[in-house]
Design a protein around this motif. Structure first.
Motif, PDB file in Angstrom:
ATOM      1  N   LYS A   5       0.838  -1.193   0.000  1.00 41.28           N
ATOM      2  CA  LYS A   5       0.000   0.000   0.000  1.00 41.28           C
ATOM      3  C   LYS A   5       0.877   1.249   0.000  1.00 41.28           C
ATOM      4  CE  LYS A   5      -3.977   2.037   2.204  1.00 41.28           C
ATOM      5  NZ  LYS A   5      -5.049   1.849   3.151  1.00 41.28           N
ATOM      6  N   TYR A   6       1.922   1.247   0.820  1.00 44.67           N
ATOM      7  CA  TYR A   6       2.837   2.382   0.889  1.00 44.67           C
ATOM      8  C   TYR A   6       3.510   2.626  -0.461  1.00 44.67           C
ATOM      9  CZ  TYR A   6       6.809   5.259   2.230  1.00 44.67           C
ATOM     10  OH  TYR A   6       7.739   6.251   2.314  1.00 44.67           O
ATOM     11  N   ALA A   7       3.829   1.550  -1.179  1.00 42.32           N
ATOM     12  CA  ALA A   7       4.493   1.666  -2.478  1.00 42.32           C
ATOM     13  C   ALA A   7       3.513   1.958  -3.611  1.00 42.32           C
ATOM     14  CB  ALA A   7       5.264   0.382  -2.777  1.00 42.32           C
ATOM     15  N   GLY A   8       2.227   2.046  -3.297  1.00 44.28           N
ATOM     16  CA  GLY A   8       1.220   2.320  -4.318  1.00 44.28           C
ATOM     17  C   GLY A   8       0.922   1.122  -5.194  1.00 44.28           C
ATOM     18  N   MET A   9       1.135  -0.075  -4.671  1.00 44.26           N
ATOM     19  CA  MET A   9       0.979  -1.283  -5.472  1.00 44.26           C
ATOM     20  C   MET A   9      -0.251  -2.103  -5.083  1.00 44.26           C
ATOM     21  SD  MET A   9       4.987  -2.303  -5.351  1.00 44.26           S
ATOM     22  CE  MET A   9       5.053  -3.601  -6.551  1.00 44.26           C
ATOM     23  N   ASP A  10      -1.102  -1.585  -4.184  1.00 49.07           N
ATOM     24  CA  ASP A  10      -2.240  -2.383  -3.725  1.00 49.07           C
ATOM     25  C   ASP A  10      -3.555  -1.988  -4.385  1.00 49.07           C
ATOM     26  OD1 ASP A  10      -2.501   0.098  -2.555  1.00 49.07           O
ATOM     27  OD2 ASP A  10      -3.456  -0.719  -0.750  1.00 49.07           O
ATOM     28  N   ASP A  11      -3.495  -1.069  -5.349  1.00 48.23           N
ATOM     29  CA  ASP A  11      -4.721  -0.527  -5.925  1.00 48.23           C
ATOM     30  C   ASP A  11      -5.247  -1.311  -7.123  1.00 48.23           C
ATOM     31  OD1 ASP A  11      -2.642   0.128  -7.567  1.00 48.23           O
ATOM     32  OD2 ASP A  11      -3.288   2.193  -7.948  1.00 48.23           O
ATOM     33  N   THR A  12      -4.852  -2.551  -7.285  1.00 50.74           N
ATOM     34  CA  THR A  12      -5.275  -3.317  -8.441  1.00 50.74           C
ATOM     35  C   THR A  12      -5.631  -4.740  -8.043  1.00 50.74           C
ATOM     36  OG1 THR A  12      -4.631  -4.116 -10.613  1.00 50.74           O
ATOM     37  CG2 THR A  12      -2.881  -3.912  -8.993  1.00 50.74           C
ATOM     38  N   ASP A  13      -6.492  -5.341  -8.826  1.00 50.17           N
ATOM     39  CA  ASP A  13      -6.854  -6.741  -8.605  1.00 50.17           C
ATOM     40  C   ASP A  13      -5.881  -7.667  -9.329  1.00 50.17           C
ATOM     41  OD1 ASP A  13      -9.019  -5.950  -7.143  1.00 50.17           O
ATOM     42  OD2 ASP A  13     -10.426  -6.096  -8.806  1.00 50.17           O
ATOM     43  N   SER A  14      -5.194  -7.144 -10.334  1.00 51.48           N
ATOM     44  CA  SER A  14      -4.315  -7.963 -11.152  1.00 51.48           C
ATOM     45  C   SER A  14      -2.943  -8.115 -10.496  1.00 51.48           C
ATOM     46  CB  SER A  14      -4.135  -7.338 -12.533  1.00 51.48           C
ATOM     47  OG  SER A  14      -3.172  -8.053 -13.264  1.00 51.48           O
ATOM     48  N   GLU A  15      -2.506  -9.358 -10.403  1.00 46.50           N
ATOM     49  CA  GLU A  15      -1.197  -9.634  -9.834  1.00 46.50           C
ATOM     50  C   GLU A  15      -0.086  -9.159 -10.772  1.00 46.50           C
ATOM     51  OE1 GLU A  15       0.575 -13.771  -9.716  1.00 46.50           O
ATOM     52  OE2 GLU A  15      -0.049 -13.531  -7.638  1.00 46.50           O
ATOM     53  N   ASP A  16      -0.340  -9.216 -12.093  1.00 43.32           N
ATOM     54  CA  ASP A  16       0.681  -8.883 -13.075  1.00 43.32           C
ATOM     55  C   ASP A  16       0.735  -7.402 -13.433  1.00 43.32           C
ATOM     56  OD1 ASP A  16       1.738 -11.390 -13.320  1.00 43.32           O
ATOM     57  OD2 ASP A  16       0.504 -11.955 -15.027  1.00 43.32           O
ATOM     58  N   GLU A  17      -0.208  -6.604 -12.959  1.00 38.22           N
ATOM     59  CA  GLU A  17      -0.207  -5.189 -13.322  1.00 38.22           C
ATOM     60  C   GLU A  17       0.997  -4.501 -12.687  1.00 38.22           C
ATOM     61  OE1 GLU A  17      -3.034  -1.308 -12.800  1.00 38.22           O
ATOM     62  OE2 GLU A  17      -3.968  -3.268 -13.017  1.00 38.22           O
ATOM     63  N   LEU A  18       1.671  -3.705 -13.492  1.00 40.13           N
ATOM     64  CA  LEU A  18       2.859  -3.010 -13.011  1.00 40.13           C
ATOM     65  C   LEU A  18       2.479  -1.790 -12.184  1.00 40.13           C
ATOM     66  CD1 LEU A  18       5.050  -3.176 -16.215  1.00 40.13           C
ATOM     67  CD2 LEU A  18       5.469  -4.350 -14.071  1.00 40.13           C
ATOM     68  N   PRO A  19       3.244  -1.489 -11.152  1.00 43.35           N
ATOM     69  CA  PRO A  19       2.976  -0.277 -10.372  1.00 43.35           C
ATOM     70  C   PRO A  19       3.325   0.970 -11.178  1.00 43.35           C
ATOM     71  CG  PRO A  19       4.887  -1.472  -9.503  1.00 43.35           C
ATOM     72  CD  PRO A  19       4.312  -2.295 -10.608  1.00 43.35           C
ATOM     73  N   PRO A  20       2.863   2.139 -10.744  1.00 44.36           N
ATOM     74  CA  PRO A  20       3.169   3.379 -11.461  1.00 44.36           C
ATOM     75  C   PRO A  20       4.679   3.594 -11.570  1.00 44.36           C
ATOM     76  CG  PRO A  20       1.518   3.756  -9.768  1.00 44.36           C
ATOM     77  CD  PRO A  20       2.009   2.359  -9.587  1.00 44.36           C
ATOM     78  N   GLY A  21       5.127   4.070 -12.741  1.00 38.48           N
ATOM     79  CA  GLY A  21       6.535   4.348 -12.968  1.00 38.48           C
ATOM     80  C   GLY A  21       7.332   3.168 -13.488  1.00 38.48           C
ATOM     81  N   TRP A  22       6.685   2.029 -13.670  1.00 41.56           N
ATOM     82  CA  TRP A  22       7.375   0.826 -14.166  1.00 41.56           C
ATOM     83  C   TRP A  22       6.965   0.540 -15.604  1.00 41.56           C
ATOM     84  CZ3 TRP A  22      10.880  -2.396 -11.669  1.00 41.56           C
ATOM     85  CH2 TRP A  22      11.109  -2.125 -10.325  1.00 41.56           C
ATOM     86  N   GLU A  23       7.874  -0.034 -16.367  1.00 48.40           N
ATOM     87  CA  GLU A  23       7.606  -0.406 -17.754  1.00 48.40           C
ATOM     88  C   GLU A  23       8.177  -1.800 -18.011  1.00 48.40           C
ATOM     89  OE1 GLU A  23       8.828   1.049 -22.267  1.00 48.40           O
ATOM     90  OE2 GLU A  23       9.520   2.194 -20.531  1.00 48.40           O
ATOM     91  N   GLU A  24       7.445  -2.582 -18.798  1.00 50.54           N
ATOM     92  CA  GLU A  24       7.892  -3.920 -19.160  1.00 50.54           C
ATOM     93  C   GLU A  24       8.574  -3.844 -20.524  1.00 50.54           C
ATOM     94  OE1 GLU A  24       5.604  -7.900 -18.382  1.00 50.54           O
ATOM     95  OE2 GLU A  24       4.954  -7.114 -20.318  1.00 50.54           O
ATOM     96  N   ARG A  25       9.786  -4.397 -20.619  1.00 48.51           N
ATOM     97  CA  ARG A  25      10.527  -4.407 -21.871  1.00 48.51           C
ATOM     98  C   ARG A  25      11.058  -5.813 -22.120  1.00 48.51           C
ATOM     99  NH1 ARG A  25      14.432   0.860 -21.004  1.00 48.51           N
ATOM    100  NH2 ARG A  25      12.800   2.442 -20.922  1.00 48.51           N
ATOM    101  N   SER A  26      11.610  -6.022 -23.306  1.00 44.93           N
ATOM    102  CA  SER A  26      12.193  -7.338 -23.585  1.00 44.93           C
ATOM    103  C   SER A  26      13.535  -7.176 -24.294  1.00 44.93           C
ATOM    104  CB  SER A  26      11.245  -8.183 -24.434  1.00 44.93           C
ATOM    105  OG  SER A  26      11.045  -7.597 -25.686  1.00 44.93           O
ATOM    106  N   THR A  27      14.376  -8.174 -24.124  1.00 50.73           N
ATOM    107  CA  THR A  27      15.682  -8.174 -24.779  1.00 50.73           C
ATOM    108  C   THR A  27      15.530  -8.721 -26.191  1.00 50.73           C
ATOM    109  OG1 THR A  27      16.202 -10.395 -24.011  1.00 50.73           O
ATOM    110  CG2 THR A  27      16.865  -8.557 -22.581  1.00 50.73           C
ATOM    111  N   LYS A  28      16.602  -8.667 -26.939  1.00 48.32           N
ATOM    112  CA  LYS A  28      16.589  -9.144 -28.322  1.00 48.32           C
ATOM    113  C   LYS A  28      16.231 -10.628 -28.406  1.00 48.32           C
ATOM    114  CE  LYS A  28      19.162  -8.116 -32.433  1.00 48.32           C
ATOM    115  NZ  LYS A  28      20.290  -7.359 -32.929  1.00 48.32           N
TER     116      LYS A  28
END
Length: 195
Positions: A5-28
């Motif tokens: 909750k303190y990190a702002g990560m409890d506001d979603t039902d989805s386990e895989d949803e990224l918290p604010p300020g995070w981005e998912e990327r992939s390598t080559k």
């Protein structure tokens, strides 16, 4: 939960949803990593689940992977005539299920180490196999199908150990050898295996 909750990560039902300020990327080569724009760092594990993921399969039809002048990977959709830095395979990522090898310690038995191994084509000579660690090792090899030769100083103790093993596993191929015969059997075996 308070830390989430303190990190702002409890506001979603989805386990895989990224918290604010995070981005998912992939390598080559398709490994997924996560970029935290607030702290300017990257990591392989998902910030909420702690799991690693990779992209499964090839790029969709009509897509191509390229690299820009800065060395960053981007993807070209030739059908819809657009480009993106987002790997389209990320819609089909799978968890990286690495099976960690079991660590053995002083409490590990020979049966645990040999689990699921077929040793029916192996010949094993074990010295001191009439008691203790040698006996347990000989027993485990015999239970896994190996041809076991018990090389012991005392022929009667070796015979008793061999019969105990064959009583437990009637199909076991266990042979007892006393000191002189054991040394000879070991020498003959080494000569036959020498190339």
């Amino acid at each position: 939960m308070a830390a989430l909750k303190y990190a702002g990560m409890d506001d979603t039902d989805s386990e895989d949803e990224l918290p604010p300020g995070w981005e998912e990327r992939s390598t080559k080569d398709g490994w997924v990593y996560y970029a935290n724009h607030e702290e300017m760092k990257t990591q392989w594990e998902h910030p909420k689940t702690g799991k690693k993921k990779r992209c499964a399969g090839a790029l969709p039809y009509g897509w191509e992977q390229e690299t820009d002048d800065k060395g960053q990977i981007f993807y070209v959709d030739h059908i819809n005539k657009r480009t993106t830095y987002f790997d389209p395979r990320q819609a089909f990522t799978i968890e990286d299920m690495q099976v960690k090898p079991k660590r053995y310690d002083g409490n590990t038995t020979a049966l645990e180490i040999l689990h699921d191994r077929d040793l029916s084509d192996k010949v094993v000579v074990i010295t001191g196999a009439n008691s203790g660690i040698g006996f347990e090792t000989a027993r485990s090899f015999a239970l896994h199908g190996a041809h076991v030769i018990l090389a012991c100083r005392n022929q009667s103790r070796a015979s008793k150990a061999a019969s105990m093993i064959t009583d437990e596993w009637s199909r076991g191929r266990v042979f007892a050898r006393g000191s002189a015969l054991a040394a000879r059997a070991e020498t003959d075996l080494c000569d036959s295996l020498h190339y």
